[in-house]
Each structure stands twice: as structure tokens, then as C-alpha cells.
Design a protein around this motif. Sequence first.
Motif, short mmCIF file in Angstrom:
data_model
loop_
_atom_site.label_atom_id
_atom_site.label_comp_id
_atom_site.label_asym_id
_atom_site.label_seq_id
_atom_site.Cartn_x
_atom_site.Cartn_y
_atom_site.Cartn_z
N ALA A 124 -5.97 -9.07 -0.18
CA ALA A 124 -7.27 -8.95 0.74
C ALA A 124 -6.85 -7.87 1.48
O ALA A 124 -7.89 -7.45 2.89
N HIS A 169 -8.65 -7.35 8.43
CA HIS A 169 -8.38 -6.28 7.21
C HIS A 169 -7.42 -4.92 7.62
O HIS A 169 -8.17 -4.20 8.55
N THR A 284 -14.97 -12.95 -2.55
CA THR A 284 -14.95 -13.47 -1.20
C THR A 284 -14.55 -12.60 -0.13
O THR A 284 -13.29 -12.16 -0.30
N ARG A 285 -15.25 -12.19 0.85
CA ARG A 285 -14.60 -11.25 1.83
C ARG A 285 -13.52 -11.97 2.60
O ARG A 285 -13.56 -12.94 3.20
N ARG A 290 -14.19 -5.93 7.40
CA ARG A 290 -14.26 -4.93 5.88
C ARG A 290 -14.93 -5.78 4.91
O ARG A 290 -14.63 -7.10 4.83
N ALA A 291 -15.97 -5.27 4.27
CA ALA A 291 -16.45 -5.84 2.99
C ALA A 291 -15.53 -5.76 1.97
O ALA A 291 -15.56 -4.55 0.98
N TYR A 292 -14.47 -6.38 1.70
CA TYR A 292 -13.44 -6.63 0.84
C TYR A 292 -12.94 -7.75 0.39
O TYR A 292 -12.64 -8.49 1.35
N GLY A 293 -12.80 -8.00 -0.84
CA GLY A 293 -12.43 -9.17 -1.28
C GLY A 293 -10.99 -9.22 -1.84
O GLY A 293 -10.16 -8.63 -0.88
N GLU A 300 -21.74 -5.09 1.53
CA GLU A 300 -22.30 -5.80 3.15
C GLU A 300 -23.31 -6.80 3.04
O GLU A 300 -24.06 -6.77 2.13
#
Length: 452
Positions: A124, A169, A284-285, A290-293, A300
Motif C-alpha cells: 500500500a 501513503h 481497500t484504501r 491517497r486513493a491506493y489499495g 476517490e
Amino acid sequence: MGDLPEFLDRYQLERPRSDRPLGFAAALADHHVPGISIALLEHGQVTQTWTMGRRSVTSDAPVEPDTLFQAASISKSIAAACVLRLVDESVLDLDTDVNDLLKSWQLPANDGWQPHVTLRQLLAHTAGTTVHGLAGYPPGMPVPSVPDILDGRGNSAPVRVTAVPGVRHSYSGGGYTIAQLVLTDVTGLDVDTLAWELVFEPAGMVHSTFAQPLDRARAVRAASAHRAGPAPVAGGWHTYADLAAAGMWSTATDVARFFAAIRDSAAGAPGALLSARSTRAMLTRGAPNRAYGLGVGIAEPGAPAFVGHSGSNEGYRSWAGIHLDDGSGAAIMTNGDHGYQLITDVLLPALRREYGWPAAAGAPTPAVAASDLAGRYVSRDDEFVVAETDAGLTLTVPGQPPVPLTAGTDGGWRARVLNVDVRFPIRDGDRVLVLHQELVPDADVEATRVTG
């Protein structure tokens, strides 16, 4: 399969939209990109693959559907899927301290303080590890081992923890190199073998490989890397020993198939690549900033569900993604340093309009009457006046004549005399003007309507 479709020629690049369309071949040339490959996703399936241009400016060999490109950081998505497949098989645990898994190297303490870092955090980009990107190794330069890379004995700095793990992140190719070593230390297999067994074969990625350097049979099908000019990268391309972070060779079709497999996993399709639990973990964020899994970018809040990634290696740029609800998307691979601007400024807007991809969050639907949009909009640095006319709207900026706007089919407004799009969403009860200029990516201007 074949040359790019005519609709791409209808879109402009750094010219007024009222000018004669450039044509996509000219757009390639303007961006110093010799070749491109695009795989279109519809309803979760690859329906078309388009190619244009050459594998190298030094030859006439065309880009074909099986032409290999360096996928760069899209490698992270495949590496994360490898980890999650091993989690599904109870070989790995996402929340175990990686120092308990590593055999050939250990994440060092900081002046006696020993950080506890997990695979979940590494995937992540929340582990607080250093080394954002990796340059690879030109032909003739010795390629170090992974432990040597992690200790800074290659051409990048040592990978260390410099922020509190699990909080924010912070993108780290170095962290993915630690995850790579976990994969090989725990299984005793090399990354290419693992990827073939765990991801490539199940997802139908028949041309993909983590072989670095490429063997002769694959090298003859590879697109060479290019810098601006376009000027070939010496020796064709760099070698990346940091495989999980940047080392995959692939085709646009293979990359698209991977993201289609992730969508199937999210839908719980029979025989899906990942279990429901691992898919939830991937999507899952990982941190609020940051919109990253896990190995993938995600949507978003409020935007249509999406999963994807971009990639940037020396002389290569790529992008891939899929909308989870309707299965629309694409994978795009180029062999030029300026390929990402071409992707974001020309290709993605064109594909969204042509195939009706889901609109971004905040797009007003249905369209609002022009009379309801007129007024004065102010931001910290700008002031805009929107006025209704018989033909639609005009947008006025101080010192400039009014710019005519016409209503689009997606709820927005477009200028033909400039490369400008305007939207008028409502945010927190206020009408907002969002100005997007296509030649300036990621630089939208927002202003709020004022009364009185």
C-alpha cells in the motif's frame, strides 16, 4: 486488431478545437513517441487491440499486438496479486513483520529503533520506506543482487524506513523491492516463475514475463525505449532487477486481461484470480491521503468504482485501468518518455467520450439550464464571469474577451476556440466552476459562485 480507429483523429492536441484535427499520427510525432499499443476493454473483456507506429526509430518494424513493452510500475499490480495469491494459499500473511519472513536480508534498525513493517504496508506504500523510483541498469553496467540494491550498492539509495509505518501513503519502489525479496525468500522460486504460476497463466497473460534481461527470442519482439527526439535509449532499454517495482515486460492485451481478472475477482466470478478476502484487501484504501489499495490505484470517494495503475520506466510510459461496474477501460503502452502526456491529454479523453466511460465524480447529470449557471465565480487567484447567450454560455476572464461555450452531451460545457472544458457541480451546497484545460493535465481550476 489493427491500426487506430478514425475517431482518435477528431481530438486536438495543444491547438484550438476549431482548427482542422491533427490526426493521431501527428500527435505521436509531437510527443516523440515512435509506437503505441492499445487494448480496449468492454464489459470486462478485451474486444479490440489497436497499434500504430514503430518499435524503434532505427528500424521499420511495426508495433504489433504481441510487441512487448516495459510495463514499469504496472509491475506492482502483478506483484501484489502474487502476494495475495500466496495469502490465499496460506503461504504468506499480510500482517506478519517482514523481518520474520526474510532470510537473505533484514530491514535494519534506525539507531537502535527497529521498525515493524508488513507486506500490507509495503504493497500500500504506507511502510514509510524510501526510494520512490528506480532507474534500471543500462547495457554493460553490472546488475546488483536484490540485497545489494536494498543496501544502496546499486544506482539507488539504500531502502530504509524514515516515516512511521502504517500512517500515510508515500510511494516507494524500494518497498516493493523488499516485498520481492519476501516472495523469493519464502518460496525459493524466482519472480518470473512465481508470476507465471500465480498470475500470468491464470489470467491468460501469455506474452508477459519478468525475465530481466530479455532472452533473444523475446528481445526481437520488444519495442525499444526512447527519449525525446525521439532518441533511442542506448542498447534498446534498461534492465530492472527491481522486478516487483518495475521489471515486467508485457503487451497491452495482457495487461488489460489482468485488470479484467481483478474485476472478475471483485464480482466473485467462479474460478476468479483472487479470493473475496484478498480482493477486498487489494481494493481497500491503505491510507487517507491517497486513493491506493494494494498495488493498484482505486477510485476517490464518490467516483465510479475503478482499479488501475500507470507506469514510467526509462523510455516507456503506460497506463491501464477498468471500471468495476460496467467493465469498460483500456491498457495503453508506449515507447517514449512523453507517452504519458499523450495518454492523458489525447487518448483517455477520446476513449471516455467515444465509449461512454463513467463520468468523474462531481459531473452534473442531468445537464443544468444555462440560466442557472450564469454568475460570478471566484477562487483565491482567479475570477470568472459566466453569462448566458442565445448560443449557450460565455466564460470571461479579466483581460480576455468572452470565450463561447457550448453544451456537451455529458453535462459539461466545451470551448471550440480553446482546449477548455467547464463543469458546474454543486459542492457543499454551492455552485462551483471547474475549469479543465487539456494541455495542462492535473491542473484544474475551481471557483465558487458568489452572490450579490
